[in-house]
Motif scaffolding. Structure first.
Motif, PDB file in Angstrom:
ATOM      1  N   MET A   1       0.889  -1.103   0.056  1.00 39.16           N
ATOM      2  CA  MET A   1       0.119   0.200   0.102  1.00 39.16           C
ATOM      3  C   MET A   1       0.634   1.159  -0.162  1.00 39.16           C
ATOM      4  O   MET A   1       1.811   1.280   0.806  1.00 39.16           O
ATOM      5  CB  MET A   1      -0.933   0.070   1.352  1.00 39.16           C
ATOM      6  CG  MET A   1      -2.015  -0.941   1.310  1.00 39.16           C
ATOM      7  SD  MET A   1      -2.833  -1.092   2.732  1.00 39.16           S
ATOM      8  CE  MET A   1      -1.411  -1.765   3.697  1.00 39.16           C
ATOM      9  N   ALA A   2       0.413   2.280  -0.680  1.00 42.24           N
ATOM     10  CA  ALA A   2       1.139   3.495  -1.039  1.00 42.24           C
ATOM     11  C   ALA A   2       0.979   4.300   0.206  1.00 42.24           C
ATOM     12  O   ALA A   2       0.135   4.084   1.035  1.00 42.24           O
ATOM     13  CB  ALA A   2       0.853   4.204  -2.147  1.00 42.24           C
ATOM     14  N   VAL A   5      -2.104   7.754   1.753  1.00 43.32           N
ATOM     15  CA  VAL A   5      -3.281   7.585   0.755  1.00 43.32           C
ATOM     16  C   VAL A   5      -4.356   8.559   1.295  1.00 43.32           C
ATOM     17  O   VAL A   5      -5.220   9.211   0.634  1.00 43.32           O
ATOM     18  CB  VAL A   5      -3.747   6.139   0.534  1.00 43.32           C
ATOM     19  CG1 VAL A   5      -4.957   6.176  -0.539  1.00 43.32           C
ATOM     20  CG2 VAL A   5      -2.758   5.336   0.491  1.00 43.32           C
TER      21      VAL A   5
ATOM     22  N   GLN B  21      -3.374  -0.226  -3.092  1.00 44.56           N
ATOM     23  CA  GLN B  21      -3.206   0.513  -1.864  1.00 44.56           C
ATOM     24  C   GLN B  21      -4.147  -0.682  -0.766  1.00 44.56           C
ATOM     25  O   GLN B  21      -3.980  -0.264   0.291  1.00 44.56           O
ATOM     26  CB  GLN B  21      -3.860   1.669  -2.145  1.00 44.56           C
ATOM     27  CG  GLN B  21      -2.866   2.444  -2.834  1.00 44.56           C
ATOM     28  CD  GLN B  21      -3.650   3.780  -3.287  1.00 44.56           C
ATOM     29  OE1 GLN B  21      -4.860   3.971  -3.267  1.00 44.56           O
ATOM     30  NE2 GLN B  21      -2.985   4.998  -3.529  1.00 44.56           N
ATOM     31  N   ALA B  22      -5.160  -1.386  -1.444  1.00 46.06           N
ATOM     32  CA  ALA B  22      -5.859  -1.909  -0.250  1.00 46.06           C
ATOM     33  C   ALA B  22      -5.259  -2.859   0.530  1.00 46.06           C
ATOM     34  O   ALA B  22      -4.190  -3.677  -0.157  1.00 46.06           O
ATOM     35  CB  ALA B  22      -7.263  -2.518  -1.020  1.00 46.06           C
ATOM     36  N   GLY B  23      -5.660  -3.286   1.800  1.00 42.08           N
ATOM     37  CA  GLY B  23      -4.907  -4.300   2.526  1.00 42.08           C
ATOM     38  C   GLY B  23      -6.106  -5.230   2.894  1.00 42.08           C
ATOM     39  O   GLY B  23      -7.076  -5.214   2.745  1.00 42.08           O
ATOM     40  N   ASP B 143      -2.850  -7.635   7.178  1.00 38.59           N
ATOM     41  CA  ASP B 143      -1.985  -6.724   7.392  1.00 38.59           C
ATOM     42  C   ASP B 143      -2.310  -6.141   8.907  1.00 38.59           C
ATOM     43  O   ASP B 143      -1.302  -5.772   9.627  1.00 38.59           O
ATOM     44  CB  ASP B 143      -2.365  -5.495   6.582  1.00 38.59           C
ATOM     45  CG  ASP B 143      -1.785  -6.070   5.135  1.00 38.59           C
ATOM     46  OD1 ASP B 143      -0.915  -6.288   4.830  1.00 38.59           O
ATOM     47  OD2 ASP B 143      -2.907  -5.834   4.201  1.00 38.59           O
TER      48      ASP B 143
END
Lengths: 524, 524
Positions: A1-2, A5, B21-23, B143
């Motif tokens: 993930m960046a 965000v 970007q999703a976790g 995560d």
């Protein structure tokens, strides 16, 4: 993930106030880098439509006019040359003497503090007893005050005008922020400023830290003796700066936990560290060409802050010698003597676009004294550092970066080209420095609200609600013995002792009776 | 100046994540009102594109499926009827017995806690030793974990899976949040939960508070005895829930300082109180007609929370009698016995759109048990309250509102129509209640980021950065003696005593020498 965000749109870009929402704000800053930290907030508040009045001395180093505000100056009994001379002499002393032990460093710091205090006291008298100015400020009917309590004139003026105060500060001497805000600072893991300790302390360090915390109220009394006397004279009652500070509505703390060690805060303490690291601008063409000149080796940025642009010749030579031996180019803010054979990879400048340079992808290292502005700019842009603390809180700042593995520290008093070279090569070639710095930078930049917007929000909050009474802890209404529950502990101890005594006596009594009756029986 | 000028656009409306970007987030909630508090966060995280997996028991009171998430249930060894029966019996006991003294209230609370603990322990065993489920969760490679530590299964599962944890909580029993987070709670002005004290305490109250704080670690040990045993068995090492909790990355505290007394917080404690008070919807036509029916007199909203919709007949009659004598109309969530001559200004309903009703401009008063959800809804909408606490933290919540002058409190055990009438008339007719409530409401709503957005931000922060290690204080690495500097104090005391002894001995020695020499001279 960046990372980042969820960063919010800055408030600054969003809104301006209608006249009915706008308020009147009195601003009393402190000179030097303190003003550099406060200026963006003041200008943004003015831009949003508030009537912002900044009161400053006629003579100052960095302090001056700002955008979207009214500036009022008052005369002071010294000239700019006199003031600068004092500071130059102090800096000269630091750079030319071997101040090596921690005790010497503290002593050195106390001397500088005394010098600053002298200026503060002169400003204080010039401002508070300027009847015309005071009357003008009274007539203005301000909604709130924003001040840097490093110089206590704002503190005292806020009390005189009976308006709620917002304090913007970084590392106040004598820990007055913790004392005045009643913020717990457990001496076991919260290192006091100017100890140069980290959050992990040995037994000896914890002992020194505890003694330091215990002595802080005395240190504050020493520091503010003259200010207290002036405040009492001005307010026409027995007054102390620390007592007045305890009524601060909001403390805008210029710290961020990517840098500072984790420790308790009070709800009226808002962390706004890293405000100075703004969006970088592209470099001027000649600079861009210079920094690109060494290709993949990149370049090094070197400044020792706004106050130090010269070095004793011998010391400067050590730097030049070290720079000669690295493949990087160097941009150095330096106005001192230049040796004839100065290496060609070094560009000397009177002033550096520090943040823009650090944001350049080819910036490989940052040689800095560890002032908070530069430090946050380096942190924000993810550039590993070689740190050379000079005075004040810089020694503590350096410790915080070194312990996180993103910087090396050197001592200005015994610096040599070899030591400098070693440190530079380490932070540039050992990839762990850059990696750790990038992680720290990502954490620092990943926040729900930008620090500038937070500072603006809370200042306006205080203006809107005439303070922030709901955030004031009841601790302020307790004396020292009550706060630490010493009366209760004494009482409970007494109860316990009484209970034990009564129990013992009862046992004794029972035992005797038993003995007596058994003796009687025996006799019978 | 109008309040809330600076309120930010909610994040919720702004962004969704791209797949990169999703976790993956594991969620382990607690049943009842706790789930109501957590659900919006969970749904928002799902909406933003994360894979959110909610693990709940097959049988629950409020807990169930949620939007934008995957729900996994696990079997438990009890039925819904059995569970509800237990709670109904407890509530019945409270409503039918005279639990009057504070000690009785605490005892009562401990009984309810034991009941909840029984459920928690049964859930814990059912979930942790469900091999298939545990394997499934392991394979998921989450995560992070979001959990309500009131039931410790999430706490233990987070430890087992070695993923960073976000705890969302309100008023945990035995003050485990303060203990586990190392957050200072000075007993002199931070009243412990279930003491029903305010921040201003008498000497006696401070004594009780100190004793309570001192006993809390013991209380935690008692509360978590069975959980600790299960955790040790599951993790196959000596483990305690409190010790595992000390590794929480973020504590999302469901409190706001417009309601809670000001006190220290740690940097990893994020206040998100008032999340439940969402934007109101317009009322259904029949409700709108009913609440408008009494004209300017307005109406009263009355609920005792999601768990209590009935009252013993005699008690209910007192309420009906009081309502008969007021000009306001009353909306009451009530499913109990209705007297034949029930007054016509009272509308009884199985369920109330509480927030929408409180947001209506004609809402004059809110009769509530003081649960946090209703309390924040009343606070947000600025409606003065008559508060009738039943159990748990409600007694403390009530104190906080009463002391701010925005509510009156009554005791359910000795309530009469006269007392209720007196309290209702006071909060409706004495304008000061409404004025203070409007001010408090303005303060509560004036914040830089909405609580829901803060909760989402910090959960994502932990997912992005694999924790929030930079916010963890070094206090966690100290033992109790070190944390409180007792070893250092002992050492310094010893140094002082030694110093004094040496000084005394030296004086004695000098004195003797002096005496001896003068005696000699005399003799000579």
């Amino acid at each position: 993930m960046a990372a980042g965000v969820l960063l919010l749109l800055g408030l600054s870009g969003l809104l301006c106030l209608s006249p009915s929402q706008a308020g009147k704000l009195l601003v009393m800053p402190t000179d030097g880098s303190h003003w550099i930290g406060m200026k963006p907030v003041v200008e943004e508040l003015g831009r949003r439509g508030h009537e912002v009045v900044v009161v400053i001395p006629e003579v100052g180093m960095a302090v001056g006019s700002s955008k979207n505000t009214k500036t009022i100056t008052y005369p002071v009994p010294y000239t700019k040359a006199e003031m600068e001379e004092g500071f130059t002499a102090s800096v000269h002393e630091i750079l030319n003497h071997n101040v090596v032990t921690d005790l010497e460093k503290v002593w050195n710091f106390i001397n500088i503090l005394d010098l600053l205090n002298d200026v503060a006291v002169r400003n204080l008298e010039s401002m508070l007893f300027n009847k015309e100015l005071v009357q003008k400020l009274e007539d203005w009917k301000f909604d709130a005050l924003l001040t840097d309590p490093f110089e206590p004139m704002g503190v005292i003026m806020g009390e005189y005008l009976s308006i709620p105060s917002v304090y913007m500060q970084v590392n106040l001497p004598c820990g007055v922020d913790s004392i005045a805000s009643q913020c717990p600072s457990p001496p076991s893991y919260v290192p006091q400023r100017y100890t140069f300790y980290t959050e992990v302390m040995s037994f000896w360090e914890r002992s020194v830290n505890l003694v330091r915390i215990t002595l802080q109220p005395l240190a504050c009394r020493r520091l503010y003796t003259r200010a207290d006397e002036i405040a009492s004279r001005f307010l026409q009652r027995e007054a102390s700066v620390v007592e007045i500070m305890s009524r601060a509505a909001i403390w805008l703390m210029r710290l961020d936990f990517a840098f500072e060690f984790s420790r308790p805060l009070m709800p009226n303490m808002i962390t706004i560290g890293g405000m100075s690291a703004v969006k970088p601008k592209p470099l001027a063409q000649d600079l861009e060409e210079f920094v690109n000149g060494s290709g993949d080796h990149g370049f090094v940025v070197f400044t020792l802050g706004s106050m130090v642009s010269e070095l004793p010749e011998a010391k400067a030579r050590e730097f030049f010698e070290a720079f000669r031996q690295i493949p990087q180019r160097v941009l150095w803010r330096y106005t001192g003597v230049v040796p004839k054979d100065a290496p060609k990879n070094v560009k000397l400048m009177k002033w550096l676009p520090q943040n823009d340079l650090l944001a350049h992808p080819k910036a490989k290292a940052f040689i800095t004294h560890g002032g908070t502005h530069g430090l946050y700019e380096g942190l924000c842009n993810g550039v590993p550092m070689v740190m050379i603390p000079l005075f004040g809180d810089q020694g503590d700042n350096v410790q915080r970066m070194v312990v996180r593995g993103v910087a090396e520290s050197l001592n200005i008093f015994d610096i040599t080209s070899e030591k400098l070279l070693g440190a530079l090569r380490k932070v540039i070639n050992d990839k762990s420095y850059k990696e750790k710095m990038m992680k720290l930078s990502a954490i620092h930049k990943d926040r729900p609200v930008e620090p500038l917007d937070l500072a603006v929000f809370w200042t306006e909050f205080v203006m809107r609600h005439k303070g922030a009474q709901h955030l004031r802890p009841a601790a302020h209404d307790l004396n020292w013995v009550q706060y630490h529950s010493l009366d209760v502990i004494g009482f409970l101890f007494l109860v316990l002792v009484t209970f034990i005594c009564v129990m013992l006596k009862t046992c004794q009594f029972c035992f005797r009776r038993c003995c007596r009756s058994s003796n009687k029986k025996k006799k019978e």
